[in-house]
Design a protein around this motif. Structure first.
Motif, PDB file in Angstrom:
ATOM      1  N   GLY A   1       0.791  -1.223   0.000  1.00 43.87           N
ATOM      2  CA  GLY A   1       0.000   0.000   0.000  1.00 43.87           C
ATOM      3  C   GLY A   1       0.828   1.279   0.000  1.00 43.87           C
ATOM      4  N   GLN A   2       2.116   1.129  -0.248  1.00 44.38           N
ATOM      5  CA  GLN A   2       2.952   2.329  -0.347  1.00 44.38           C
ATOM      6  C   GLN A   2       2.932   2.812  -1.795  1.00 44.38           C
ATOM      7  N   GLY A   3       2.603   4.080  -1.965  1.00 39.82           N
ATOM      8  CA  GLY A   3       2.565   4.647  -3.308  1.00 39.82           C
ATOM      9  C   GLY A   3       3.766   5.550  -3.536  1.00 39.82           C
ATOM     10  N   ILE A   4       4.353   5.446  -4.693  1.00 42.38           N
ATOM     11  CA  ILE A   4       5.449   6.344  -5.053  1.00 42.38           C
ATOM     12  C   ILE A   4       5.153   6.905  -6.435  1.00 42.38           C
ATOM     13  N   GLN A   5       5.062   8.223  -6.491  1.00 43.69           N
ATOM     14  CA  GLN A   5       4.874   8.890  -7.771  1.00 43.69           C
ATOM     15  C   GLN A   5       6.223   9.421  -8.216  1.00 43.69           C
ATOM     16  N   THR A   6       6.617   9.107  -9.440  1.00 41.49           N
ATOM     17  CA  THR A   6       7.863   9.637  -9.978  1.00 41.49           C
ATOM     18  C   THR A   6       7.544  10.526 -11.173  1.00 41.49           C
ATOM     19  N   ASN A   7       7.953  11.765 -11.070  1.00 40.23           N
ATOM     20  CA  ASN A   7       7.788  12.711 -12.171  1.00 40.23           C
ATOM     21  C   ASN A   7       9.061  12.699 -13.006  1.00 40.23           C
ATOM     22  N   TRP A   8       8.913  12.331 -14.262  1.00 34.77           N
ATOM     23  CA  TRP A   8      10.064  12.293 -15.171  1.00 34.77           C
ATOM     24  C   TRP A   8       9.979  13.497 -16.107  1.00 34.77           C
ATOM     25  N   TRP A   9      11.053  14.288 -16.111  1.00 34.88           N
ATOM     26  CA  TRP A   9      11.057  15.520 -16.893  1.00 34.88           C
ATOM     27  C   TRP A   9      12.244  15.499 -17.852  1.00 34.88           C
ATOM     28  N   GLN A  10      11.927  15.452 -19.149  1.00 38.64           N
ATOM     29  CA  GLN A  10      12.967  15.565 -20.174  1.00 38.64           C
ATOM     30  C   GLN A  10      13.169  17.056 -20.415  1.00 38.64           C
ATOM     31  N   PHE A  11      14.242  17.587 -19.876  1.00 41.98           N
ATOM     32  CA  PHE A  11      14.425  19.031 -19.862  1.00 41.98           C
ATOM     33  C   PHE A  11      15.175  19.531 -21.085  1.00 41.98           C
ATOM     34  N   GLU A  12      15.008  20.819 -21.340  1.00 40.73           N
ATOM     35  CA  GLU A  12      15.794  21.496 -22.381  1.00 40.73           C
ATOM     36  C   GLU A  12      17.160  21.820 -21.786  1.00 40.73           C
ATOM     37  N   ALA A  13      17.986  22.476 -22.533  1.00 40.36           N
ATOM     38  CA  ALA A  13      19.345  22.788 -22.074  1.00 40.36           C
ATOM     39  C   ALA A  13      19.285  23.612 -20.793  1.00 40.36           C
ATOM     40  N   LEU A  14      20.065  23.191 -19.825  1.00 40.28           N
ATOM     41  CA  LEU A  14      20.108  23.899 -18.547  1.00 40.28           C
ATOM     42  C   LEU A  14      21.543  24.249 -18.198  1.00 40.28           C
ATOM     43  N   SER A  15      21.710  25.330 -17.460  1.00 40.67           N
ATOM     44  CA  SER A  15      23.041  25.702 -16.998  1.00 40.67           C
ATOM     45  C   SER A  15      23.411  24.828 -15.805  1.00 40.67           C
ATOM     46  N   ILE A  16      24.681  24.858 -15.477  1.00 37.58           N
ATOM     47  CA  ILE A  16      25.152  24.057 -14.346  1.00 37.58           C
ATOM     48  C   ILE A  16      24.474  24.530 -13.057  1.00 37.58           C
ATOM     49  N   ASP A  17      24.344  25.854 -12.944  1.00 40.28           N
ATOM     50  CA  ASP A  17      23.684  26.396 -11.741  1.00 40.28           C
ATOM     51  C   ASP A  17      22.232  25.918 -11.645  1.00 40.28           C
ATOM     52  N   GLN A  18      21.562  25.911 -12.795  1.00 40.31           N
ATOM     53  CA  GLN A  18      20.171  25.473 -12.781  1.00 40.31           C
ATOM     54  C   GLN A  18      20.069  23.988 -12.425  1.00 40.31           C
ATOM     55  N   ILE A  19      20.992  23.207 -12.935  1.00 39.24           N
ATOM     56  CA  ILE A  19      21.006  21.779 -12.604  1.00 39.24           C
ATOM     57  C   ILE A  19      21.215  21.593 -11.113  1.00 39.24           C
ATOM     58  N   GLU A  20      22.159  22.349 -10.561  1.00 40.87           N
ATOM     59  CA  GLU A  20      22.422  22.231  -9.120  1.00 40.87           C
ATOM     60  C   GLU A  20      21.223  22.697  -8.314  1.00 40.87           C
TER      61      GLU A  20
END
Lengths: 118, 198
Positions: free
Chosen positions: B84-103
């Motif tokens: 009965g444990q539910g886990i929702q995983t949101n998968w996001w295929q992102f556009e180009a991101l900066s290193i700061d944005q990734i962090e």
């Protein structure tokens, strides 16, 4: 717990809510009709304060003023941010979405989704 | 003395402004995802049983797993274990991101997945984020009927969910308490001044 249900609506972006029982969002389908019927109430002990104890698989029974009983089985329980209005979206099945406040300083919403028992 | 306090406050405000500017420069807003309680999109995969993994989690789970295509860049995975444990995983295929944005995203709980093909997705990088919920264990007698829904997006009501708690009363009590404390301090200062006590 046995609680009375009162119709409510959103007026000027503010949700009406009763202190006497559970509020039913009258713009959503009636419980048991096709779609997502939305119910909510205060997290007070005498209203939905104990909702957080409910578990998936348990039943919620709603009785109409014509004494028609509809039984719903809890499918999902989640804690969401207040901005997460997706839980209110209409659906193609027959369900109720019941929620109340939770978390630190009522910063979250405790949401129960239950489907009509066939 | 007063000039020292003023200079200290000025430096502090400058530091706060710089920090705020830096955070805004790397700010990025992740897209919204539907919830597994009312999922949306085309079903990409559906497993009524079996062993399943969750990104960022070395545990394997037994249960039901359904994957939805929300749009071209977003996938929703809904796992409900036999407990009965539910886990929702949101998968996001992102556009180009900066290193700061990734962090920044990583600091917000997003998990960087270099190759989605290892998870049955496209062979491109993804960000994934997990959220828990409780679900009726698969196989447990229940309502039956249609669980998977195709619903409208949640802007139909436009506002946030109703506040159904006591936050107004709590904040009011804090405010009154604060005012009373301040009044007490001011009264004490006034009394000490009147009596000539330093």
């Amino acid at each position: 717990m046995d609680l009375e249900i009162f119709p409510a609506k959103i007026v000027n972006n503010r949700w009406e809510i009763t202190a006497q029982g559970v509020s039913y969002l009258s713009s959503s389908p009636l419980p048991g009709e096709k779609g997502n019927s939305v119910l909510y109430g205060h997290n007070w002990t005498n209203i939905l304060g104990n909702l957080i104890k409910i578990k998936p698989g348990e039943e919620i029974v709603i009785v109409s003023n014509r004494n028609n009983k509809r039984t719903f089985v809890v499918e999902h329980i989640s804690v969401v941010d207040p901005e997460n209005t997706q839980i209110l979206a209409n659906t193609s099945d027959r369900r109720i979405t019941l929620y109340t406040c939770s978390g630190f300083l009522d910063s979250k919403r405790f949401v129960v989704t239950a489907l009509l028992k066939s | 003395m007063k000039s020292k306090i003023f200079v200290s406050l000025l430096i502090l405000s400058l530091l706060i402004s710089l920090t705020d500017f830096a955070s805004k420069a790397s700010a990025i807003e992740a897209p919204n995802f539907p919830l597994c309680t009312s999922p949306q999109g085309e079903v990409l995969a559906s497993y009524s049983s079996g062993t399943h993994g969750v990104p960022g989690d070395s545990t394997t789970y037994l249960g039901e797993d359904v994957v939805f295509k929300v749009n071209e860049n977003q996938v929703l995975q809904c796992l409900c274990t036999i407990d009965g444990q539910g886990i929702q995983t949101n998968w996001w295929q992102f556009e180009a991101l900066s290193i700061d944005q990734i962090e920044t995203l990583k600091s917000q709980g997003w998990i960087f997945v270099p190759d989605g093909s290892l998870w049955g997705l496209k062979s491109v990088p993804y960000f994934a984020k997990n959220a828990g919920f409780a679900c009726r264990p698969p196989g447990q007698p229940g309502a039956g009927g249609e669980v998977i829904s195709v619903g409208a997006k949640g802007e139909i009501l436009g506002v946030s969910l109703a506040p159904t708690g006591n936050i107004v009363y709590i904040l009011g009590a804090f405010l009154i308490g604060g005012i009373l404390i301040l009044a007490g301090v001011l009264l004490r200062l006034k009394t000490r001044k009147h009596l000539g006590i330093k």
